[in-house]
Motif scaffolding. Structure first.
Motif, PDB file in Angstrom:
ATOM      1  N   PHE A  35       0.874  -1.655  -0.055  1.00  0.00           N
ATOM      2  CA  PHE A  35      -0.028   0.083   0.114  1.00  0.00           C
ATOM      3  C   PHE A  35       0.671   1.204   0.046  1.00  0.00           C
ATOM      4  O   PHE A  35       0.423   2.425  -0.273  1.00  0.00           O
ATOM      5  CB  PHE A  35      -0.852  -0.194   0.660  1.00  0.00           C
ATOM      6  N   ALA A  36       2.321   0.479   0.374  1.00  0.00           N
ATOM      7  CA  ALA A  36       3.070   2.742   0.964  1.00  0.00           C
ATOM      8  C   ALA A  36       3.778   2.097  -0.291  1.00  0.00           C
ATOM      9  O   ALA A  36       4.538   1.352  -0.602  1.00  0.00           O
ATOM     10  CB  ALA A  36       3.387   2.349   2.072  1.00  0.00           C
ATOM     11  N   ALA A  37       3.957   3.487  -0.838  1.00  0.00           N
ATOM     12  CA  ALA A  37       5.532   3.536  -1.950  1.00  0.00           C
ATOM     13  C   ALA A  37       6.679   3.448  -1.346  1.00  0.00           C
ATOM     14  O   ALA A  37       7.340   3.180  -1.631  1.00  0.00           O
ATOM     15  CB  ALA A  37       4.888   5.147  -2.665  1.00  0.00           C
ATOM     16  N   SER A  38       7.147   3.344   0.184  1.00  0.00           N
ATOM     17  CA  SER A  38       8.153   3.987   0.559  1.00  0.00           C
ATOM     18  C   SER A  38       8.779   2.092   0.951  1.00  0.00           C
ATOM     19  O   SER A  38       9.429   1.285   0.094  1.00  0.00           O
ATOM     20  CB  SER A  38       8.179   4.221   1.768  1.00  0.00           C
ATOM     21  N   ARG A  39       7.050   0.971   1.017  1.00  0.00           N
ATOM     22  CA  ARG A  39       7.430  -0.403   0.821  1.00  0.00           C
ATOM     23  C   ARG A  39       7.386  -0.763  -0.463  1.00  0.00           C
ATOM     24  O   ARG A  39       8.331  -1.523  -0.189  1.00  0.00           O
ATOM     25  CB  ARG A  39       6.282  -0.661   1.800  1.00  0.00           C
ATOM     26  N   ALA A  40       7.080  -0.362  -1.382  1.00  0.00           N
ATOM     27  CA  ALA A  40       7.399  -0.535  -2.764  1.00  0.00           C
ATOM     28  C   ALA A  40       8.896  -0.081  -3.146  1.00  0.00           C
ATOM     29  O   ALA A  40       9.481  -1.775  -3.562  1.00  0.00           O
ATOM     30  CB  ALA A  40       6.699  -0.403  -3.457  1.00  0.00           C
ATOM     31  N   ARG A  41       9.462   0.631  -2.747  1.00  0.00           N
ATOM     32  CA  ARG A  41      10.795   0.734  -3.150  1.00  0.00           C
ATOM     33  C   ARG A  41      11.564   0.195  -2.058  1.00  0.00           C
ATOM     34  O   ARG A  41      12.557  -0.212  -3.043  1.00  0.00           O
ATOM     35  CB  ARG A  41      11.347   2.519  -3.029  1.00  0.00           C
ATOM     36  N   SER A  42      11.724   0.098  -1.001  1.00  0.00           N
ATOM     37  CA  SER A  42      12.687  -0.806  -0.567  1.00  0.00           C
ATOM     38  C   SER A  42      12.360  -2.145  -0.839  1.00  0.00           C
ATOM     39  O   SER A  42      13.279  -2.749  -1.041  1.00  0.00           O
ATOM     40  CB  SER A  42      12.081  -0.732   1.487  1.00  0.00           C
ATOM     41  N   MET A  43      11.469  -2.978  -1.318  1.00  0.00           N
ATOM     42  CA  MET A  43      11.302  -4.061  -1.473  1.00  0.00           C
ATOM     43  C   MET A  43      12.404  -4.487  -3.147  1.00  0.00           C
ATOM     44  O   MET A  43      12.239  -5.473  -3.283  1.00  0.00           O
ATOM     45  CB  MET A  43       9.383  -5.294  -1.953  1.00  0.00           C
ATOM     46  N   ALA A  44      11.312  -3.360  -4.364  1.00  0.00           N
ATOM     47  CA  ALA A  44      12.540  -3.588  -5.202  1.00  0.00           C
ATOM     48  C   ALA A  44      13.653  -3.172  -5.140  1.00  0.00           C
ATOM     49  O   ALA A  44      14.570  -3.916  -5.410  1.00  0.00           O
ATOM     50  CB  ALA A  44      11.669  -1.900  -6.302  1.00  0.00           C
ATOM     51  N   GLN A  45      14.336  -2.637  -4.245  1.00  0.00           N
ATOM     52  CA  GLN A  45      16.105  -2.449  -3.865  1.00  0.00           C
ATOM     53  C   GLN A  45      16.148  -3.710  -3.524  1.00  0.00           C
ATOM     54  O   GLN A  45      17.957  -4.144  -3.830  1.00  0.00           O
ATOM     55  CB  GLN A  45      15.690  -1.202  -2.981  1.00  0.00           C
ATOM     56  N   ARG A  46      15.532  -4.624  -2.402  1.00  0.00           N
ATOM     57  CA  ARG A  46      15.969  -5.465  -1.914  1.00  0.00           C
ATOM     58  C   ARG A  46      15.906  -6.709  -2.944  1.00  0.00           C
ATOM     59  O   ARG A  46      16.892  -7.280  -3.507  1.00  0.00           O
ATOM     60  CB  ARG A  46      14.962  -6.147  -0.661  1.00  0.00           C
ATOM     61  N   HIS A  97      27.169  -0.869  -9.176  1.00  0.00           N
ATOM     62  CA  HIS A  97      26.336  -2.402  -8.280  1.00  0.00           C
ATOM     63  C   HIS A  97      26.711  -3.139  -8.296  1.00  0.00           C
ATOM     64  O   HIS A  97      26.827  -4.319  -6.961  1.00  0.00           O
ATOM     65  CB  HIS A  97      24.613  -1.478  -8.148  1.00  0.00           C
ATOM     66  N   ALA A  98      26.485  -3.753  -9.485  1.00  0.00           N
ATOM     67  CA  ALA A  98      27.560  -5.356  -9.992  1.00  0.00           C
ATOM     68  C   ALA A  98      28.296  -5.619  -9.255  1.00  0.00           C
ATOM     69  O   ALA A  98      29.012  -6.585  -8.714  1.00  0.00           O
ATOM     70  CB  ALA A  98      27.499  -5.381 -11.477  1.00  0.00           C
ATOM     71  N   ALA A  99      29.892  -4.922  -9.704  1.00  0.00           N
ATOM     72  CA  ALA A  99      30.800  -4.367  -8.698  1.00  0.00           C
ATOM     73  C   ALA A  99      30.887  -5.303  -7.528  1.00  0.00           C
ATOM     74  O   ALA A  99      31.822  -6.063  -7.016  1.00  0.00           O
ATOM     75  CB  ALA A  99      31.990  -3.845  -9.035  1.00  0.00           C
ATOM     76  N   ALA A 100      29.840  -4.366  -6.341  1.00  0.00           N
ATOM     77  CA  ALA A 100      30.166  -4.679  -5.311  1.00  0.00           C
ATOM     78  C   ALA A 100      29.958  -5.829  -4.929  1.00  0.00           C
ATOM     79  O   ALA A 100      29.890  -6.676  -4.497  1.00  0.00           O
ATOM     80  CB  ALA A 100      28.679  -3.317  -4.284  1.00  0.00           C
ATOM     81  N   ALA A 101      27.947  -7.072  -5.629  1.00  0.00           N
ATOM     82  CA  ALA A 101      27.506  -7.498  -5.186  1.00  0.00           C
ATOM     83  C   ALA A 101      28.462  -9.013  -6.282  1.00  0.00           C
ATOM     84  O   ALA A 101      28.890  -9.438  -5.203  1.00  0.00           O
ATOM     85  CB  ALA A 101      26.664  -7.900  -6.277  1.00  0.00           C
ATOM     86  N   LEU A 102      29.849  -7.973  -6.803  1.00  0.00           N
ATOM     87  CA  LEU A 102      30.639  -9.681  -7.286  1.00  0.00           C
ATOM     88  C   LEU A 102      31.797  -9.661  -5.989  1.00  0.00           C
ATOM     89  O   LEU A 102      32.384 -10.571  -5.682  1.00  0.00           O
ATOM     90  CB  LEU A 102      31.090  -9.257  -8.639  1.00  0.00           C
ATOM     91  N   ARG A 103      31.803  -8.708  -5.610  1.00  0.00           N
ATOM     92  CA  ARG A 103      33.266  -8.308  -4.118  1.00  0.00           C
ATOM     93  C   ARG A 103      32.246  -8.766  -3.581  1.00  0.00           C
ATOM     94  O   ARG A 103      33.138 -10.484  -2.828  1.00  0.00           O
ATOM     95  CB  ARG A 103      33.658  -7.070  -4.036  1.00  0.00           C
ATOM     96  N   ARG A 104      31.471  -9.307  -3.013  1.00  0.00           N
ATOM     97  CA  ARG A 104      30.200  -9.941  -1.785  1.00  0.00           C
ATOM     98  C   ARG A 104      30.919 -11.025  -1.760  1.00  0.00           C
ATOM     99  O   ARG A 104      31.300 -11.968  -1.159  1.00  0.00           O
ATOM    100  CB  ARG A 104      28.995  -9.094  -1.864  1.00  0.00           C
ATOM    101  N   ARG A 105      30.713 -11.156  -3.158  1.00  0.00           N
ATOM    102  CA  ARG A 105      30.712 -13.103  -3.452  1.00  0.00           C
ATOM    103  C   ARG A 105      31.228 -13.423  -4.033  1.00  0.00           C
ATOM    104  O   ARG A 105      32.134 -14.546  -3.365  1.00  0.00           O
ATOM    105  CB  ARG A 105      29.174 -13.690  -4.468  1.00  0.00           C
TER     106      ARG A 105
END
Length: 121
Positions: A35-46, A97-105
């Motif tokens: 229902f909330a736009a902020s929850r939609a944004r945080s879900m999309a980011q996750r 973002h891709a580089a950060a994810a690749l470094r973590r993995r």
């Protein structure tokens, strides 16, 4: 026709069933959408971060499979970006973002022993 208890219960069950079907058709999918736009944004980011992580895992696994005996697996940020776009349908994937994810993995799977990457440069 005489009304008895069985007929009254049957009609009541039918009316409630039809009412539930109409309510389901009207409010279809409402419980899934936030229902909330902020929850939609945080879900999309996750979801974006999780998809980047999965793409990095897939690229690392594919590079390890394709590396020859005694050769290091070459894992690139561009491969993570391409895999994220192709598998998960993102139009824009930021390289950082891709580089950060690749470094973590890369660190999670301890790839320094048998892999080479450009994520740190």
């Amino acid at each position: 026709m005489r009304w008895n208890l069985n007929v009254a219960v049957g009609v009541l069950v039918a009316v409630v069933g039809v009412g539930l079907m109409v309510a389901g058709a009207v409010w279809k999918g409402r419980a899934v959408r936030p229902f909330a736009a902020s929850r939609a944004r945080s879900m999309a980011q996750r979801e974006y971060a999780r998809d980047l992580q999965r793409a990095a895992d897939a690229v690392i696994a594919a590079a390890r499979r394709s590396a020859g005996e005694g050769e290091p697996a070459i894992v690139t940020v561009e491969a993570v970006v391409r895999t994220t776009r192709e598998r998960y349908g993102y139009a824009v994937v930021e390289r950082r973002h891709a580089a950060a994810a690749l470094r973590r993995r890369f660190e999670h799977w301890r790839c320094a022993a048998d892999c080479v990457t450009d994520a740190y440069g």
